[in-house]
Design a protein around this motif. Sequence first.
Motif, mmCIF file in Angstrom:
data_model
loop_
_atom_site.group_PDB
_atom_site.id
_atom_site.type_symbol
_atom_site.label_atom_id
_atom_site.label_comp_id
_atom_site.label_asym_id
_atom_site.label_seq_id
_atom_site.Cartn_x
_atom_site.Cartn_y
_atom_site.Cartn_z
ATOM 1 N N CYS A 184 37.948 30.496 30.879
ATOM 2 C CA CYS A 184 37.075 29.682 30.493
ATOM 3 C C CYS A 184 37.179 29.571 28.905
ATOM 4 O O CYS A 184 36.278 28.780 28.209
ATOM 5 C CB CYS A 184 35.835 29.952 31.034
ATOM 6 S SG CYS A 184 34.997 31.555 30.123
ATOM 7 N N CYS A 234 38.404 34.786 26.793
ATOM 8 C CA CYS A 234 38.618 34.651 28.293
ATOM 9 C C CYS A 234 39.756 33.657 28.439
ATOM 10 O O CYS A 234 39.645 32.557 28.197
ATOM 11 C CB CYS A 234 37.331 34.428 29.064
ATOM 12 S SG CYS A 234 37.667 34.156 30.816
ATOM 13 N N CYS A 284 32.247 33.454 33.040
ATOM 14 C CA CYS A 284 32.860 33.254 34.461
ATOM 15 C C CYS A 284 33.123 34.442 35.268
ATOM 16 O O CYS A 284 33.512 34.448 36.354
ATOM 17 C CB CYS A 284 34.210 32.327 34.234
ATOM 18 S SG CYS A 284 35.613 33.591 33.834
ATOM 19 N N CYS A 316 34.053 38.701 31.435
ATOM 20 C CA CYS A 316 33.518 37.481 30.745
ATOM 21 C C CYS A 316 32.106 37.247 31.172
ATOM 22 O O CYS A 316 31.990 37.085 32.237
ATOM 23 C CB CYS A 316 34.453 36.397 30.979
ATOM 24 S SG CYS A 316 33.880 35.035 30.491
HETATM 25 ZN ZN ZN Z 1 35.488 33.424 31.322
#
Ligand code: ZN
Length: 195
Positions: free
Chosen positions: A149, A146, A162, A159
């Motif tokens: 994050c 991702c 997040c 993801c």
């Molecule tokens: Zn993420």
Amino acid sequence: MTSFPAQARRVRDSTLTPAWRLSALRECTLHFAPYGFRATWHHLVVNARIPRRLDADPQALIRAVDELDTARQLMMRHVTAYAAQRQQEKATGRRVPAETLRWYSWGFSGLAYCPNPELHPHEPLVVVVQRLIDAHRSGAADPDRCLVCGTERRPSRACPTCGVHPGGPAARADSGQRARQAEQWQRIWSRDIVD
Ligand SMILES: [Zn+2]
């Protein structure tokens, strides 16, 4: 639909009723929504603590529009710089842009698109937008992680940490998710999520 700056002025105008100002905030979010409209709206309601009864804290509307505006200004600076760079490239005969256009084309409606409105990054929007632009511009992003994050995830899935979907706004929810989201959106829209 009028411009973002005009609507932002209405949100900040304390001579207008809180309901009008909330409606102007919605217009602002329709213009600029890094997580997509619903997830960005949810983020603003939670982060700015916009209460169910707006009279209890009209300042919350200012906190929300300030956060959105700061992130939009950052985005606008990049868009302006990108347009100038493209002009220069075209002038020197380079027809294909040196930089990927993906972040640019999603910029206003889903730079960090989150299909689940209640699962999105919690950091200030400006922090996430900067990180995303840097990642897209560097071109060195790991497709299995991702960009927001760093969590390992499949390129075809949002993801799990997040909520950001690497496929952008084109990523569609399945019919079961859509049914759940209708009920979920009712709750978010009535701000039945802030104590
Ligand atoms: Zn993420």
